[in-house]
Design a protein around this motif. Structure first.
Motif, short mmCIF file in Angstrom:
data_model
loop_
_atom_site.label_atom_id
_atom_site.label_comp_id
_atom_site.label_asym_id
_atom_site.label_seq_id
_atom_site.Cartn_x
_atom_site.Cartn_y
_atom_site.Cartn_z
N LEU A 32 -61.00 9.50 13.42
CA LEU A 32 -60.14 9.88 12.30
C LEU A 32 -58.86 9.06 12.24
CD1 LEU A 32 -60.40 13.79 12.46
CD2 LEU A 32 -61.55 12.24 10.86
N ASN A 33 -58.73 8.10 13.16
CA ASN A 33 -57.52 7.27 13.22
C ASN A 33 -56.29 8.11 13.56
OD1 ASN A 33 -56.33 4.76 13.16
ND2 ASN A 33 -55.94 4.77 10.96
N LYS A 34 -56.50 9.10 14.43
CA LYS A 34 -55.42 10.02 14.81
C LYS A 34 -55.37 10.19 16.33
CE LYS A 34 -55.34 12.76 10.53
NZ LYS A 34 -53.88 12.78 10.28
N GLU A 35 -55.46 9.08 17.04
CA GLU A 35 -55.46 9.16 18.51
C GLU A 35 -54.15 9.72 19.06
OE1 GLU A 35 -57.89 6.25 21.04
OE2 GLU A 35 -57.25 5.03 19.32
N LYS A 36 -53.03 9.32 18.47
CA LYS A 36 -51.74 9.81 18.94
C LYS A 36 -51.65 11.33 18.78
CE LYS A 36 -46.76 9.47 18.17
NZ LYS A 36 -45.67 8.88 17.34
N GLU A 37 -52.03 11.82 17.58
CA GLU A 37 -52.01 13.27 17.33
C GLU A 37 -52.97 14.00 18.27
OE1 GLU A 37 -52.27 10.87 15.12
OE2 GLU A 37 -51.42 11.39 13.17
N GLY A 38 -54.12 13.37 18.54
CA GLY A 38 -55.10 13.97 19.42
C GLY A 38 -54.57 14.14 20.84
N LYS A 39 -53.88 13.14 21.35
CA LYS A 39 -53.30 13.22 22.70
C LYS A 39 -52.25 14.32 22.76
CE LYS A 39 -54.12 8.37 23.93
NZ LYS A 39 -53.49 7.05 24.19
N GLU A 40 -51.46 14.44 21.70
CA GLU A 40 -50.43 15.49 21.66
C GLU A 40 -51.06 16.88 21.64
OE1 GLU A 40 -48.27 14.41 18.18
OE2 GLU A 40 -47.07 12.86 19.18
N LYS A 41 -52.13 17.03 20.87
CA LYS A 41 -52.81 18.33 20.79
C LYS A 41 -53.41 18.71 22.15
CE LYS A 41 -52.45 19.56 16.41
NZ LYS A 41 -51.85 20.84 16.00
N LEU A 42 -54.02 17.74 22.83
CA LEU A 42 -54.61 18.03 24.13
C LEU A 42 -53.55 18.37 25.17
CD1 LEU A 42 -57.48 15.39 24.42
CD2 LEU A 42 -57.71 17.86 24.21
N ALA A 43 -52.42 17.69 25.09
CA ALA A 43 -51.33 17.99 26.02
C ALA A 43 -50.80 19.40 25.79
CB ALA A 43 -50.20 16.97 25.84
N ASP A 44 -50.65 19.78 24.52
CA ASP A 44 -50.21 21.14 24.20
C ASP A 44 -51.23 22.17 24.68
OD1 ASP A 44 -47.93 20.14 23.03
OD2 ASP A 44 -48.70 20.24 20.97
#
Length: 316
Positions: A168-180
């Motif tokens: 989805l071209n949202k790797e940065k958002e994905g990493k933040e969601k997993l960290a949360d």
């Protein structure tokens, strides 16, 4: 030698220059009209269970064929245009927490290819087990990635989330969601008593069977992450048991996810073996919503399941 008027030579020169300009423009664009350099830079090769798929740009019209994929896509800020919802709109509302606008593409086991095609998706996310036989047809409709969901472990589900983030071209958002998400799970784990050593297990009750979800099942892994001792350690995620076998396992805490209507437990409750279970005698039998505990999976449902344990077992 024949000579040409200056006017004719000038016209030929203009035409040649125009041809070079047109040729230059054509070579700098792909068939869709976007610049080739831009497309190459914005393209990603997604490794998945059935090979590799190239995805370009940021997909907007996404079709998801499993519930955990909906959890992932919605958590990344995208509402799919199509969802395999088993024709149960209320189930989707329960998963995402609100009513959303989408088109049903049928059941997860048999999604409607014609409806999927009509939605003109730019990305399809399919299950590696359920949809492997229609993968060729799906990828003719749109770029398709096949990931583990139906029989996935917790770690595999999180890996699928990472892959979806990249697609989805949202790797940065994905990493933040997993960290949360990790912070939430660790916070819930910290709420368990330090001396908690009771055994726990979830069972699915049907009309004529009772299936325990072992330590290697999705919910079994959540129990372990929270710090519980699982009552059934096995590499096989599911184990059918009789009442006699359950009485030998004798878990301290028993969560039960039941089908609608009468189940085998209704008969077991009349049996002394049931009444003698530690979980029954100590009032440690709890209901578990089957959608949330076993069907949805994903970040949100994992957190909801973990919170459900604390709420029911510890009144937190």
């Amino acid at each position: 030698m024949r000579t040409y008027p200056n006017k004719f030579i000038a016209i030929i020169s203009v035409l040649l220059i125009a041809c070079f300009l047109i040729s230059g423009c054509s070579s700098s664009q792909d068939n869709s009209g976007s610049k080739a350099g831009s497309k190459s830079k914005d393209s990603r090769v997604i490794q998945h269970e059935d090979g590799k798929t190239t995805v370009t740009g940021t997909p907007k019209r996404v079709v998801v064929l499993e519930l955990s994929f909906l959890d992932a896509v919605y958590n990344l800020g995208i509402t799919p245009v199509g969802i395999a919802d088993d024709n149960k709109k209320d189930m989707i509302q329960k998963l995402v927490g609100s009513s959303i606008d989408y088109t049903s593409v049928g059941t997860r086991s048999e999604p409607n290819l014609e409806v999927i095609s009509s939605l003109k998706p730019d990305l399809i996310i399919a299950d590696a087990e359920r949809h492997k036989n229609i993968y060729k047809q799906l990828k003719q409709i749109a770029p398709t990635v096949e990931l583990k969901s139906r029989e996935a472990t917790y770690d595999e589900t999180m890996d699928s989330f990472k892959t979806i983030s990249k697609a989805l071209n949202k790797e940065k958002e994905g990493k933040e969601k997993l960290a949360d998400h990790t912070k939430v799970i660790n916070g819930l784990k910290a709420e368990l008593p330090k001396d908690e050593n009771r055994s726990i297990v979830l069972g699915v009750a049907r009309a004529d069977s009772f299936q325990l979800h072992t330590s290697s099942s999705y919910d079994g892994e959540i129990f372990s992450m929270l710090g519980f001792t699982h009552a059934v350690k096995s590499d096989n995620a599911y184990q059918e048991v009789s009442l006699e076998q359950l009485s030998k396992i004798d878990p301290d805490i028993l969560f039960i996810s039941a089908n609608e209507g009468k189940t085998i437990v209704d008969e077991w409750k009349k049996n002394p073996l049931w009444k003698n279970l530690k979980a029954v005698k100590n009032g440690q039998i709890y209901d578990a919503d089957r959608d949330i505990w076993t069907r949805f999976r994903g970040i949100k449902s994992s957190e909801t399941s973990a919170k459900d344990v604390l709420k029911k077992v510890y009144n937190k």
